[in-house]
Design a protein around this motif. Sequence first.
Motif, PDB file in Angstrom:
ATOM      1  N   LEU A  99       0.878  -1.163  -0.019  1.00 17.24           N
ATOM      2  CA  LEU A  99       0.229   0.077   0.246  1.00 17.24           C
ATOM      3  C   LEU A  99       1.015   1.155  -0.029  1.00 17.24           C
ATOM      4  CD1 LEU A  99      -3.078  -0.912   2.688  1.00 17.24           C
ATOM      5  CD2 LEU A  99      -3.064  -0.250  -0.075  1.00 17.24           C
ATOM      6  N   GLY A 102       2.314   1.711  -3.697  1.00 18.13           N
ATOM      7  CA  GLY A 102       1.664   1.956  -4.790  1.00 18.13           C
ATOM      8  C   GLY A 102       0.954   3.660  -4.424  1.00 18.13           C
ATOM      9  N   PHE A 103       1.088   3.502  -3.196  1.00 20.69           N
ATOM     10  CA  PHE A 103      -0.260   5.035  -3.554  1.00 20.69           C
ATOM     11  C   PHE A 103       1.186   6.463  -2.570  1.00 20.69           C
ATOM     12  CE2 PHE A 103      -3.135   2.218  -3.521  1.00 20.69           C
ATOM     13  CZ  PHE A 103      -4.244   2.101  -4.012  1.00 20.69           C
ATOM     14  N   GLU A 106       0.830   9.291  -4.478  1.00 17.86           N
ATOM     15  CA  GLU A 106      -0.553  10.381  -4.152  1.00 17.86           C
ATOM     16  C   GLU A 106      -0.264  10.917  -2.851  1.00 17.86           C
ATOM     17  OE1 GLU A 106       0.022   7.173  -5.977  1.00 17.86           O
ATOM     18  OE2 GLU A 106      -0.830   8.332  -7.838  1.00 17.86           O
ATOM     19  N   LEU A 107      -0.244   9.887  -1.371  1.00 17.77           N
ATOM     20  CA  LEU A 107      -0.097  10.432  -0.133  1.00 17.77           C
ATOM     21  C   LEU A 107       0.779  11.802   0.239  1.00 17.77           C
ATOM     22  CD1 LEU A 107      -0.146   7.477   2.047  1.00 17.77           C
ATOM     23  CD2 LEU A 107      -1.996   8.656   1.037  1.00 17.77           C
ATOM     24  N   THR A 123       7.568   6.303  -0.377  1.00 18.37           N
ATOM     25  CA  THR A 123       7.598   5.520  -1.950  1.00 18.37           C
ATOM     26  C   THR A 123       8.715   4.470  -0.986  1.00 18.37           C
ATOM     27  OG1 THR A 123       6.851   7.097  -3.308  1.00 18.37           O
ATOM     28  CG2 THR A 123       7.841   4.728  -4.073  1.00 18.37           C
ATOM     29  N   ILE A 189      -8.678   5.364 -10.437  1.00 16.33           N
ATOM     30  CA  ILE A 189      -7.557   5.143  -9.932  1.00 16.33           C
ATOM     31  C   ILE A 189      -7.035   4.553 -11.154  1.00 16.33           C
ATOM     32  CG2 ILE A 189      -7.780   2.653  -8.571  1.00 16.33           C
ATOM     33  CD1 ILE A 189      -9.704   2.922  -7.718  1.00 16.33           C
ATOM     34  N   GLN A 193      -2.008   1.859  -8.776  1.00 16.47           N
ATOM     35  CA  GLN A 193      -2.808   2.323  -7.779  1.00 16.47           C
ATOM     36  C   GLN A 193      -4.017   0.798  -8.277  1.00 16.47           C
ATOM     37  OE1 GLN A 193      -3.060   5.146  -9.518  1.00 16.47           O
ATOM     38  NE2 GLN A 193      -0.839   5.462  -8.396  1.00 16.47           N
ATOM     39  N   ILE A 197      -3.543  -2.756  -5.085  1.00 12.29           N
ATOM     40  CA  ILE A 197      -4.879  -2.754  -4.711  1.00 12.29           C
ATOM     41  C   ILE A 197      -5.023  -4.339  -4.683  1.00 12.29           C
ATOM     42  CG2 ILE A 197      -7.295  -2.201  -3.964  1.00 12.29           C
ATOM     43  CD1 ILE A 197      -7.082   0.305  -4.312  1.00 12.29           C
TER      44      ILE A 197
END
Length: 513
Positions: A99, A102-103, A106-107, A123, A189, A193, A197
């Motif tokens: 998680l 992959g994100f 974005e976070l 990351t 998405i 991502q 998921i």
Amino acid sequence: MKSTQHHGVTVRPYQIIMLCCAYTATELAYSVQSAYVTPILASLGIPLRYLTFAWAISPILGLITQPILGSCSDSCTSRWGRRRPFIAIIAVGILMGLLATGFGQELGLLLSPHTMSIAIVLTLVGNGLLDYSLDASFVPSRAYLFDVTPPNQEQKYQRFVAIFGCIGAIIGYLICGLDWNFSFGTIVIGQIQSVFILTCCLVCILYIISLLSVREVPFVRPTQTLSQNVNIQIQDLDDVSATQVQDHNMAIDQTDQATKVNVKNSHLATVFHAILKMPREFVIVFMLDTIAWIGYICFDLFYTDFVGIEIFKGNATAPTDSAEYLLYEKGVQIGSWGLLGHAAVGGIFALCLERIVKHVGIRWLMAIGFGFVGLLLFMMAFVKLLSFVLVAGVLAGVGYALIYSIPYGLIGQYHTAFKDDPRWNTRGYGVDSAILSVCMYIGQLTVSFCVGGIVDASGSRNAAAMIMGGCLVTSGILSFFIVEVSSSQPQADLQDFAMNNENNNNYTDVHVI
């Protein structure tokens, strides 16, 4: 495959299949990581010479903690057993790493819209956690499988690791090769991502299945020596009334093993002793495995990147809407299909390993396998045809099957054949499994601190192809020095042979074929 019995425990075929789902989950996550992490980090603007440092977090931690982890699992007293508590904790780490990787971008942009610093940190931390957890998962899971492996079946059962691992890799590369862009109203998405998921969901399910496969008998740490006839009370594995005596014997056997392994109850002392007193035949396997891992990790890290840059002439650092970046992205996607074929070939080859070994032996199998694959990968630097590069990547699955099964099977054979040999009977399989994992960490560190700089200095990905090929060819040459155990030779003869060699500078302590 028939039901097997080991340490008084009957294990049915479907339980072995369930147990091996852990390897499917691990390789599924590995395949997604290998296909996307390098493009993700490159898109964050990290220079190539520093990009490979991202892979150094796991091996640095692994070199320090993995052997201790193996020693701890050999003597864990949890009511869940010796191996499953560690597998469960590591599975959580894998999910968190997926998680965060992959994100992470974005976070990071959500927390700090005007800089990429936080996105890069998130990351990198996520990839480090994912990489470490995936590497660490092999220590308890391989020991878990070895615990239920009957004598003289070590190569057969370790072959399942490669087979089920290839199934996971096939699923992972298939996911990476398909388009997964979704939109829910205003929420979009993207491909990366969506892949991460879906991977998280599958990994979670597979690990739950593995943890529910074979219930372990809890290990009880003795307060007296075994010679004083300790009365150990344990829980039954399946049916208390039917297997009470068998489970009692199993607990004593596990207690005896852990008592030998835990030198003065110190895991650190156990690990130090296991490395310092490594038998000669283990040293050969260790050297060969380390060099093979350097080549394989280099392949794993650079293959899709090689296709995107050298074959499709793309640019990973170009703007995301530019033609150069789209070419690079297309190359990575096509490279993922090559890795899908690589996993399929690895699985098919693993199915045939037992028969091939019977005809040519382990030495020739590994010499020809590593040598042939290494030559193909080396030639990628000079033959810039998509068809040839894809064929080389696909056939590299042969090396995958070898590196994931043969070394661990050999160590299992040594443990079984020489359980009364003083050089082996103080060693635990959890510790030795962790020591073999160190080979992978050394490979990762070498690639992280050396290969990236070499490739960057050369100005092309050709250097990566030559390094991965050269390492596998070298492993093929070293394969001729492997010590093989003859399963048909009587145990007494093997022990006599070992004692004779013990008196001759600790050379080979097994029957050499």
